[in-house]
Scaffold this motif. Structure first.
Motif, PDB file in Angstrom:
ATOM      1  N   ALA A   1      14.227  10.312  31.169  1.00 16.80           N
ATOM      2  CA  ALA A   1      14.886  10.297  29.534  1.00 16.80           C
ATOM      3  C   ALA A   1      14.532   9.178  28.991  1.00 16.80           C
ATOM      4  N   GLN A   2      14.974   7.769  29.689  1.00 17.30           N
ATOM      5  CA  GLN A   2      15.304   6.947  29.971  1.00 17.30           C
ATOM      6  C   GLN A   2      14.951   5.541  30.091  1.00 17.30           C
ATOM      7  N   ASP A   3      13.754   6.353  30.352  1.00 20.23           N
ATOM      8  CA  ASP A   3      12.647   5.936  30.936  1.00 20.23           C
ATOM      9  C   ASP A   3      11.317   5.142  29.898  1.00 20.23           C
ATOM     10  N   PRO A   4      11.572   3.753  29.999  1.00 19.56           N
ATOM     11  CA  PRO A   4      10.843   3.244  29.123  1.00 19.56           C
ATOM     12  C   PRO A   4       9.102   3.437  29.309  1.00 19.56           C
ATOM     13  N   MET A   5       8.302   3.973  30.159  1.00 20.74           N
ATOM     14  CA  MET A   5       7.555   4.363  30.144  1.00 20.74           C
ATOM     15  C   MET A   5       6.860   5.809  29.572  1.00 20.74           C
ATOM     16  N   ARG A   6       8.082   6.680  29.685  1.00 15.26           N
ATOM     17  CA  ARG A   6       7.647   8.128  28.997  1.00 15.26           C
ATOM     18  C   ARG A   6       8.391   7.848  26.927  1.00 15.26           C
ATOM     19  N   ARG A   7       8.281   6.046  27.052  1.00 14.78           N
ATOM     20  CA  ARG A   7       8.969   6.891  25.701  1.00 14.78           C
ATOM     21  C   ARG A   7       7.955   5.602  25.187  1.00 14.78           C
ATOM     22  N   ALA A   8       7.503   5.094  25.648  1.00 13.70           N
ATOM     23  CA  ALA A   8       6.553   3.828  24.827  1.00 13.70           C
ATOM     24  C   ALA A   8       5.773   3.975  23.253  1.00 13.70           C
ATOM     25  N   ALA A   9       5.659   4.846  23.064  1.00 16.80           N
ATOM     26  CA  ALA A   9       4.925   5.206  21.268  1.00 16.80           C
ATOM     27  C   ALA A   9       6.618   4.552  20.626  1.00 16.80           C
ATOM     28  N   ARG A  10       7.556   4.992  21.102  1.00 16.10           N
ATOM     29  CA  ARG A  10       8.485   4.095  20.287  1.00 16.10           C
ATOM     30  C   ARG A  10       8.128   3.548  19.526  1.00 16.10           C
ATOM     31  N   LEU A  11       7.740   2.475  20.104  1.00 15.38           N
ATOM     32  CA  LEU A  11       7.950   1.195  20.020  1.00 15.38           C
ATOM     33  C   LEU A  11       6.602   0.741  18.726  1.00 15.38           C
ATOM     34  N   GLN A  12       6.348   2.072  18.266  1.00 16.48           N
ATOM     35  CA  GLN A  12       4.923   1.683  17.235  1.00 16.48           C
ATOM     36  C   GLN A  12       5.477   0.920  16.125  1.00 16.48           C
ATOM     37  N   GLY A  13       5.059  -0.496  15.915  1.00 15.08           N
ATOM     38  CA  GLY A  13       5.063  -0.923  15.073  1.00 15.08           C
ATOM     39  C   GLY A  13       6.056  -2.441  14.518  1.00 15.08           C
ATOM     40  N   LEU A  14       6.027  -2.153  16.407  1.00 14.16           N
ATOM     41  CA  LEU A  14       7.599  -3.171  16.266  1.00 14.16           C
ATOM     42  C   LEU A  14       6.124  -4.419  17.228  1.00 14.16           C
ATOM     43  N   GLN A  15       6.967  -6.249  17.081  1.00 14.89           N
ATOM     44  CA  GLN A  15       6.228  -6.837  17.611  1.00 14.89           C
ATOM     45  C   GLN A  15       5.969  -6.533  19.004  1.00 14.89           C
ATOM     46  N   VAL A  16       5.966  -6.285  20.140  1.00 15.07           N
ATOM     47  CA  VAL A  16       6.186  -6.623  21.665  1.00 15.07           C
ATOM     48  C   VAL A  16       5.175  -7.240  22.345  1.00 15.07           C
ATOM     49  N   LEU A  17       6.376  -7.952  23.572  1.00  9.55           N
ATOM     50  CA  LEU A  17       5.576  -9.641  23.922  1.00  9.55           C
ATOM     51  C   LEU A  17       6.384  -9.176  25.459  1.00  9.55           C
ATOM     52  N   LEU A  18       5.982  -8.849  26.549  1.00  8.75           N
ATOM     53  CA  LEU A  18       5.834  -8.821  28.201  1.00  8.75           C
ATOM     54  C   LEU A  18       5.938 -10.164  28.553  1.00  8.75           C
ATOM     55  N   TYR A  19       6.967 -10.081  29.769  1.00 11.19           N
ATOM     56  CA  TYR A  19       6.753 -11.399  30.680  1.00 11.19           C
ATOM     57  C   TYR A  19       6.737 -11.227  31.986  1.00 11.19           C
ATOM     58  N   ALA A  20       6.730 -11.691  33.034  1.00  8.87           N
ATOM     59  CA  ALA A  20       6.990 -11.441  34.597  1.00  8.87           C
ATOM     60  C   ALA A  20       5.924 -11.945  35.324  1.00  8.87           C
ATOM     61  N   GLY A  21       6.543 -12.298  36.699  1.00 12.03           N
ATOM     62  CA  GLY A  21       5.672 -13.103  37.443  1.00 12.03           C
ATOM     63  C   GLY A  21       4.765 -12.319  39.087  1.00 12.03           C
ATOM     64  N   ALA A  22       4.349 -13.059  39.691  1.00 13.38           N
ATOM     65  CA  ALA A  22       4.032 -11.943  40.597  1.00 13.38           C
ATOM     66  C   ALA A  22       5.215 -12.936  42.124  1.00 13.38           C
ATOM     67  N   GLY A  23       5.718 -13.671  42.286  1.00 11.28           N
ATOM     68  CA  GLY A  23       6.816 -13.623  42.540  1.00 11.28           C
ATOM     69  C   GLY A  23       6.175 -15.197  43.048  1.00 11.28           C
ATOM     70  N   ILE A  24       7.473 -16.088  44.026  1.00 14.81           N
ATOM     71  CA  ILE A  24       7.213 -17.198  44.907  1.00 14.81           C
ATOM     72  C   ILE A  24       6.664 -17.057  45.776  1.00 14.81           C
ATOM     73  N   HIS A  25       6.585 -15.860  47.025  1.00 13.91           N
ATOM     74  CA  HIS A  25       5.407 -15.064  47.586  1.00 13.91           C
ATOM     75  C   HIS A  25       5.769 -13.939  47.851  1.00 13.91           C
ATOM     76  N   ASP A  26       5.000 -13.790  49.260  1.00  8.62           N
ATOM     77  CA  ASP A  26       5.027 -12.633  48.880  1.00  8.62           C
ATOM     78  C   ASP A  26       6.445 -11.467  49.379  1.00  8.62           C
ATOM     79  N   ALA A  27       7.064 -12.167  49.656  1.00  9.49           N
ATOM     80  CA  ALA A  27       8.275 -11.445  49.902  1.00  9.49           C
ATOM     81  C   ALA A  27       9.237 -11.100  49.260  1.00  9.49           C
ATOM     82  N   ASP A  28       8.394 -11.855  47.673  1.00 11.84           N
ATOM     83  CA  ASP A  28       9.953 -11.641  47.021  1.00 11.84           C
ATOM     84  C   ASP A  28       9.349 -10.580  46.479  1.00 11.84           C
ATOM     85  N   VAL A  29      10.111  -9.265  46.877  1.00 12.17           N
ATOM     86  CA  VAL A  29      10.114  -8.151  46.405  1.00 12.17           C
ATOM     87  C   VAL A  29      10.566  -7.864  44.801  1.00 12.17           C
TER      88      VAL A  29
END
Length: 267
Positions: free
Chosen positions: A170-198
């Protein structure tokens, strides 16, 4: 933090950025003395920055299991903090005057709060956010961190296993994506400093899936996967789960936020 001219312009009103911290025992001090560079990043900018605690592993939610004390972090931020700020500082007390952002746990929290109350915020940003509560690795981190800090494993969202995982879903952002309609949405992430950066790789993949869910829901957004290493200037982002990258993300996101937030007012 207040704009540098706050006291020189006694009738001016300013937009507010609610800036959320991470988990694993984190606190609002992360953004000032824990590696965060919020003060130099916001210096000279016409914005009030509010950094309130969200619990060591609070997850900005109203806990399912409150047997070891009240944990109602969503209610605190949405029904107590925002009205208090509007009553006590010269904020623009309207949707056009509010943004919410955060790192890791706070990245989830920012998206969660904006999805709960899209009428309160004009912009939302997630930095390495845990934005897919359906991900088994994220569920493991949430429950393990609760135990490590002396709370019930299912405290924030309850039992993580089907068919008892209704709150997680119920609280999963994936299932509530449409609720952000009309907002500015900014997403940032990296790939990890190495493959073991889980950890960073997990939230990076989760953010990529969330970007897909937003696209499917017709929600325009910015998704910056800055990879490995990330942009070196000016904070030395190496693509990991750290302030070198979160400072970079906030520094990039802030002018974007200011472009959609209300004016500072006269005076």
């Amino acid at each position: 933090t207040l704009p540098s001219d706050y006291f020189q312009r006694p009738t001016a009103r300013y937009p507010v950025l609610y800036l959320l911290h991470g988990g694993a025992g984190g606190s609002s001090a992360q953004w000032t003395t824990g590696g965060g560079a919020v003060e130099p990043i916001t210096a000279g900018k016409p914005i009030i920055t509010v950094m309130a605690d969200g619990g060591k592993v609070g997850w900005f939610t109203n806990w399912v299991d409150q047997s070891q004390g009240a944990q109602r972090w969503a209610d605190f931020h949405l029904t107590q903090l925002v009205p208090w700020v509007d009553a006590n500082v010269r904020s623009i007390a309207a949707r056009s005057g509010r943004a919410v952002a955060g790192l890791s746990m706070g990245g989830y929290g920012a998206v969660r709060l904006a999805q709960d109350r899209p009428d309160l915020f004009a912009s939302v940003a997630s930095f390495s956010g845990a934005v897919d509560l359906g991900d088994a690795a994220i569920r493991t981190v949430v429950t393990e961190q609760a135990i490590q800090h002396g709370f019930p494993a299912g405290g924030p969202f309850g039992n993580p296993f089907w068919p008892f995982d209704g709150t997680w879903n119920a609280q999963d952002p994936m299932r509530r994506a449409a609720r952000l309609q009309g907002l500015q949405v900014l997403l940032y992430a990296g790939a990890g400093i190495h493959d073991a950066d889980v950890l960073e790789r997990t939230v990076g993949q989760a953010t990529h899936r969330f970007s897909g869910a937003l696209t499917a829901a017709g929600v325009q957004h910015l998704w910056w996967m800055y990879g490995r290493p990330g942009p070196s200037a000016p904070f030395g982002c190496d693509g990991g789960h750290n302030f070198g990258c979160w400072n970079f993300a906030l520094n990039d996101a802030l002018p974007r936020m200011l472009s959609v937030l209300g004016p500072g007012g006269g005076g």
